[in-house]
Write a protein that holds these residues in place. Structure first.
Motif, PDB file in Angstrom:
ATOM      1  N   ILE A  65      31.030  -1.283  -0.712  1.00 22.61           N
ATOM      2  CA  ILE A  65      32.268  -2.076  -0.664  1.00 22.61           C
ATOM      3  C   ILE A  65      33.203  -1.505   0.403  1.00 22.61           C
ATOM      4  O   ILE A  65      33.807  -2.245   1.191  1.00 22.61           O
ATOM      5  CB  ILE A  65      32.966  -2.089  -2.049  1.00 22.61           C
ATOM      6  N   GLU A  66      33.327  -0.174   0.435  1.00 23.05           N
ATOM      7  CA  GLU A  66      34.205   0.467   1.422  1.00 23.05           C
ATOM      8  C   GLU A  66      33.761   0.110   2.850  1.00 23.05           C
ATOM      9  O   GLU A  66      34.589  -0.236   3.700  1.00 23.05           O
ATOM     10  CB  GLU A  66      34.182   1.981   1.221  1.00 23.05           C
ATOM     11  N   LYS A  76      37.244  -5.826  -9.086  1.00 23.72           N
ATOM     12  CA  LYS A  76      38.493  -6.170  -8.378  1.00 23.72           C
ATOM     13  C   LYS A  76      38.255  -6.295  -6.874  1.00 23.72           C
ATOM     14  O   LYS A  76      39.015  -6.942  -6.172  1.00 23.72           O
ATOM     15  CB  LYS A  76      39.526  -5.060  -8.596  1.00 23.72           C
ATOM     16  N   TYR A  77      37.227  -5.634  -6.386  1.00 23.69           N
ATOM     17  CA  TYR A  77      36.983  -5.567  -4.937  1.00 23.69           C
ATOM     18  C   TYR A  77      35.666  -6.219  -4.525  1.00 23.69           C
ATOM     19  O   TYR A  77      35.218  -6.089  -3.395  1.00 23.69           O
ATOM     20  CB  TYR A  77      37.010  -4.103  -4.481  1.00 23.69           C
ATOM     21  N   SER A  97      28.275   3.980  -8.164  1.00 23.69           N
ATOM     22  CA  SER A  97      29.153   4.625  -7.166  1.00 23.69           C
ATOM     23  C   SER A  97      28.681   4.340  -5.746  1.00 23.69           C
ATOM     24  O   SER A  97      29.500   4.282  -4.816  1.00 23.69           O
ATOM     25  CB  SER A  97      29.181   6.141  -7.389  1.00 23.69           C
ATOM     26  N   SER A 154      26.314   5.415 -13.606  1.00 22.34           N
ATOM     27  CA  SER A 154      27.530   5.426 -12.784  1.00 22.34           C
ATOM     28  C   SER A 154      27.263   5.971 -11.382  1.00 22.34           C
ATOM     29  O   SER A 154      28.008   5.650 -10.447  1.00 22.34           O
ATOM     30  CB  SER A 154      28.631   6.240 -13.457  1.00 22.34           C
ATOM     31  N   ILE A 210      30.158   1.286  -4.565  1.00 21.61           N
ATOM     32  CA  ILE A 210      31.542   1.481  -4.088  1.00 21.61           C
ATOM     33  C   ILE A 210      31.525   1.878  -2.613  1.00 21.61           C
ATOM     34  O   ILE A 210      32.368   1.426  -1.824  1.00 21.61           O
ATOM     35  CB  ILE A 210      32.263   2.552  -4.943  1.00 21.61           C
ATOM     36  N   ILE A 232      34.780  -1.946 -16.265  1.00 21.05           N
ATOM     37  CA  ILE A 232      35.417  -0.655 -16.608  1.00 21.05           C
ATOM     38  C   ILE A 232      35.684   0.139 -15.332  1.00 21.05           C
ATOM     39  O   ILE A 232      36.755   0.725 -15.160  1.00 21.05           O
ATOM     40  CB  ILE A 232      34.515   0.162 -17.569  1.00 21.05           C
ATOM     41  N   MET A 233      34.735   0.153 -14.433  1.00 18.96           N
ATOM     42  CA  MET A 233      34.886   0.940 -13.202  1.00 18.96           C
ATOM     43  C   MET A 233      35.824   0.256 -12.200  1.00 18.96           C
ATOM     44  O   MET A 233      36.264   0.879 -11.236  1.00 18.96           O
ATOM     45  CB  MET A 233      33.514   1.203 -12.565  1.00 18.96           C
ATOM     46  N   GLY A 234      36.101  -1.010 -12.426  1.00 21.02           N
ATOM     47  CA  GLY A 234      37.066  -1.712 -11.579  1.00 21.02           C
ATOM     48  C   GLY A 234      36.477  -2.289 -10.310  1.00 21.02           C
ATOM     49  O   GLY A 234      37.211  -2.820  -9.478  1.00 21.02           O
ATOM     50  N   ILE A 235      35.150  -2.211 -10.148  1.00 20.93           N
ATOM     51  CA  ILE A 235      34.611  -2.710  -8.872  1.00 20.93           C
ATOM     52  C   ILE A 235      34.677  -4.237  -8.804  1.00 20.93           C
ATOM     53  O   ILE A 235      34.606  -4.800  -7.715  1.00 20.93           O
ATOM     54  CB  ILE A 235      33.184  -2.203  -8.556  1.00 20.93           C
ATOM     55  N   LYS A 249      30.055  -5.317 -18.057  1.00 22.44           N
ATOM     56  CA  LYS A 249      31.104  -4.505 -18.683  1.00 22.44           C
ATOM     57  C   LYS A 249      31.329  -3.206 -17.903  1.00 22.44           C
ATOM     58  O   LYS A 249      32.469  -2.785 -17.689  1.00 22.44           O
ATOM     59  CB  LYS A 249      30.732  -4.196 -20.134  1.00 22.44           C
ATOM     60  N   THR A 250      30.241  -2.592 -17.465  1.00 20.37           N
ATOM     61  CA  THR A 250      30.352  -1.346 -16.691  1.00 20.37           C
ATOM     62  C   THR A 250      31.105  -1.586 -15.389  1.00 20.37           C
ATOM     63  O   THR A 250      31.991  -0.809 -15.010  1.00 20.37           O
ATOM     64  CB  THR A 250      28.934  -0.800 -16.403  1.00 20.37           C
ATOM     65  N   ILE A 278      25.993  -5.604 -20.421  1.00 20.07           N
ATOM     66  CA  ILE A 278      26.430  -4.200 -20.309  1.00 20.07           C
ATOM     67  C   ILE A 278      26.690  -3.823 -18.851  1.00 20.07           C
ATOM     68  O   ILE A 278      27.574  -2.999 -18.568  1.00 20.07           O
ATOM     69  CB  ILE A 278      25.402  -3.235 -20.973  1.00 20.07           C
TER      70      ILE A 278
END
Lengths: 137, 113
Positions: free
Chosen positions: B68-69, B98-99, B62, B58, B65, B93-96, B89-90, B86
């Motif tokens: 992405i920002e 979506k972006y 991160s 993670s 992320i 779960i973390m929602g990345i 799936k990770t 996997i």
């Protein structure tokens, strides 16, 4: 009869978590778990180990116990670190992470999503994370 | 220590970064360094081919992320392809996802980004 148990003692050194995942892979094959299940256990273990390493001193060790049950694999990740207050851990949301300074803090959420049950016992002398992954019967 | 390597190429103005190895903080920082360099050259579309990255943590994700920002600030896009189940799936779960976008393979990513 005692359940079969495998024990690992990991020093707090970067990437030692991969030893735990490799061990889980071998145990998963022995138990007849699917590749996806084994990968989920491996990922949960990585997160539990890196949390344990972060809470530990460099001179500590992290202990991992794999207990093979008929219908599940029980994994305990035990550290000798400073512990943490689970009630203060926020559920991470991507929207908040994108807007905020701190992008990290996903470990516990990932563990919860990847195993069938997880319990945390934490004191100032250390933390034990107990994860259970059930076999698909 | 496991090794993590990146190879970079450009196709149709998209920076394709092929990763190899465990995506942890060190791996994430390598990807971020490439993206930062290419963004300074005006690139804003990136595709990570992660076919040879079967394990992530993670902390490494991160760092994606953060990328992405930064890309949101320049109207950029980030995509991934050839994800192990996997890893897929990770990311979900973390929602990345979506972006950023997940593609079956490199060709699909290049055609869509």
């Amino acid at each position: 009869m005692d359940k079969p148990k495998i024990e690992l003692k990991l020093p707090v050194i970067p990437e030692m978590e991969l030893i735990a995942t490799h061990t889980a892979e071998v145990i998963g094959k022995h138990m007849g778990l699917s590749d996806d299940q084994a990968a989920e256990i491996g990922m949960a273990l990585i997160e539990a180990c890196i949390n344990a390493f972060e809470h530990s001193l460099s001179t500590n060790n992290v202990f991992i116990h794999f207990i093979i049950d008929d219908e599940s694999l029980i994994i305990k990740v035990i550290d000798q670190g400073i512990g943490f207050d689970k009630s203060k851990v926020e559920i991470p949301k991507i929207e908040n992470k994108l807007a905020g300074e701190r992008k990290r803090g996903w470990g516990l959420q990932l563990i919860k999503e990847l195993v069938d049950s997880v319990e945390f016992e934490s004191t100032q002398e250390g933390t034990t994370v107990t994860m259970i992954k059930k076999k698909n019967l | 220590m496991s090794s993590f390597n990146v190879e970079t190429k450009e196709v149709n103005n998209i920076v394709v970064i092929t990763t190899d190895g465990y995506l942890n903080n060190f791996g994430g920082e390598q990807i971020a360094a490439v993206c930062t360099q290419k963004m300074s050259e005006g690139k804003n579309k990136f595709l990570l081919n992660m076919g040879n990255t079967k394990v992530v943590n993670s902390i490494g994700v991160s760092i994606l992320i953060e990328i992405i920002e930064k890309l949101q600030q320049v109207d950029g896009k980030l995509g991934y392809c050839n994800l192990a189940p996997i890893v897929d799936k990770t990311f979900k779960i973390m929602g990345i996802s979506k972006y950023s976008s997940i593609f079956e393979n490199e060709e699909a990513g290049i055609n869509t980004l």
